[in-house]
Design an enzyme around this catalytic site. Structure first.
Site, PDB file in Angstrom:
ATOM      1  N   CYS A 105      49.952  22.418 -13.866  1.00 11.27           N
ATOM      2  CA  CYS A 105      50.076  23.516 -12.918  1.00 11.27           C
ATOM      3  C   CYS A 105      49.561  24.807 -13.538  1.00 11.27           C
ATOM      4  O   CYS A 105      48.421  24.837 -13.993  1.00 11.27           O
ATOM      5  CB  CYS A 105      51.487  23.633 -12.383  1.00 11.27           C
ATOM      6  SG  CYS A 105      52.770  23.756 -13.635  1.00 11.27           S
ATOM      7  N   ARG A 106      50.375  25.862 -13.556  1.00 16.39           N
ATOM      8  CA  ARG A 106      49.822  27.165 -13.924  1.00 16.39           C
ATOM      9  C   ARG A 106      49.793  27.453 -15.413  1.00 16.39           C
ATOM     10  O   ARG A 106      48.985  28.253 -15.875  1.00 16.39           O
ATOM     11  CB  ARG A 106      50.612  28.269 -13.220  1.00 16.39           C
ATOM     12  CG  ARG A 106      50.408  28.246 -11.726  1.00 16.39           C
ATOM     13  CD  ARG A 106      51.388  29.149 -11.035  1.00 16.39           C
ATOM     14  NE  ARG A 106      51.099  29.221  -9.603  1.00 16.39           N
ATOM     15  CZ  ARG A 106      51.914  29.736  -8.697  1.00 16.39           C
ATOM     16  NH1 ARG A 106      53.073  30.224  -9.079  1.00 16.39           N
ATOM     17  NH2 ARG A 106      51.590  29.762  -7.425  1.00 16.39           N
TER      18      ARG A 106
END
Lengths: 241, 241
Positions: free
Chosen positions: B178-179
């Site tokens: 993800c981030r």
DNA sequence: CTAGTATTCCATAACTTGCTGGAATACTGG
DNA sequence: CCAGTATTCCAGCAAGTTATGGAATACTAG
């Protein structure tokens, strides 16, 4: 598990680190500490702060683990906690470079003068140091030289430059370095040397940059015979602690 | 030239940059922007702020050139000014890692759970992606996938994971990202996948880390046939803008 | 033990920052 | 041109930060 709470904590902790750097005087203190450990009083003197105030700034930096301290007799010695901290400070400075140019007249004119001093970059300095066809001088105060310096450099603090200038050979180029790309001492030194007819240039960066790049450094005071060595001395490569 | 004045200006400008990062919400906004540009309203919603407040935080970030904006119709799109800014944010997070562990109970327990998910590091992920023996899923919202994603990854936003889970092959390992290393989405995804019997692990870092390391990324929406590709698709290496 | 020094702790006052709600601006779609 | 929407600007209050000077602590030197 509540993700929002975890997130808020994470951002809060990161912001706390940034907050510690959000005061000009604390940045200055860290910048000084990047040159080697110091007592509270020495830091106060160099940064132009009261001792009280310095102590409290230091405890902020210590609170977020950017610096550490040890106590010896009645003196508290502070130092940066980790090479990552010095590196981070360099990133902060690099990140701000563009804006610095745009924003500030005072600094801009200073930069422009600086660029006229034909800065030598890291790779070139190392090459020439290896070949031994350059005299490198460290113009920071002697304590900082003793803590760490570029292997093969002579210690020639700004305030004693005049007195020791005679020791320098006129027939080869001289490169002066100090604390970092924005440090004023090397600029000053180069200007004075040029006035006296030396072929002087400044190193574009400073000791921390050199050391963190893994280039050879040495510790301890200068060897007693202050003659420029033909070849660079023992190189102690060190990687982060 | 007055060196003390120049110094004070330098430290003040650096501190201003740090000051912009000295608020948790601004760090969060930057962290979001590191995933791609966004409107004020989108940022406000994701960070849990009023639009007013978001706008004023953004103008602080813009004031120190950490972000830029462009106006399109009635929307203002903000983005990170430079790859150096994203990189700086990663440094800030790395610098704070040790303290994070010590300080915060909430976060510590979260970390511990996280480590049980056998994170895959950058080099390993790349190796396996090259060999084509892994399915990589991007669990960020679709807009972020469209902006940039790891070349060869499938878009599988957390909120649609359940619906699309059937598309995933059970016979090879799945890696979710993800981030960033502290982002909660991949953790969540891996937990859910494991419950359903998938061999799922999480990528130890996130998209910005991957991209800034110069590893292959791609832009635009996912190809219509949502079958895991045998080999990674076109790789666009890009270096800082 | 005493005087002196280095440092830290604490209370205070001046200042700065973050958030809120209301108003102003600028654009879109009819 | 009008209503609606996205964004920015501004005034005011609450909370937090910095610098200062005095007091407390801890150590050294005699």
């Amino acid at each position: 598990m509540d993700h929002r709470r975890v997130k808020d904590r994470l951002y809060a902790v990161w912001a706390d680190t940034a907050k510690a750097l959000a005061s000009p005087k604390r940045v200055e203190l860290l910048d000084l500490l990047a040159q080697g450990e110091r007592t509270v009083e020495a830091l106060a003197r160099e940064a132009g702060l009261t001792v009280n105030n310095t102590s409290s700034h230091l405890s902020v930096l210590k609170g977020v683990r950017l610096v550490e301290s040890r106590k010896e007799a009645q003196f508290a010695f502070y130092r940066v906690a980790d090479d990552a901290v010095s590196a981070f400070l360099l990133h902060l400075q690099a990140l701000t470079r563009r804006r610095m140019h745009e924003v500030d007249h005072l600094v801009r004119t200073y930069f422009e003068e600086r660029d006229a001093l034909e800065p030598v970059d890291r790779a070139e300095l190392r090459r020439r140091l290896r070949r031994g066809d350059v005299t490198v001088i460290d113009v920071r105060p002697a304590v900082e030289y003793d803590a760490v310096h570029i292997a093969g450099a002579l210690s020639m603090p700004l305030e004693r430059l005049h007195a020791r200038m005679g020791d320098l050979p006129k027939d080869r180029p001289i490169v002066a370095y100090c604390r970092g790309p924005y440090c004023v001492m090397a600029v000053e030194a180069v200007e004075r040397l040029r006035k006296r007819g030396y072929d002087a240039r400044r190193f574009a960066e400073g000791l921390p940059d050199w050391r963190l790049a893994g280039y050879p450094v040495a510790e301890g005071p200068e060897a007693t015979n202050a003659v420029p060595p033909r070849r660079s001395r023992t190189a102690s490569h060190r990687r982060a602690s």
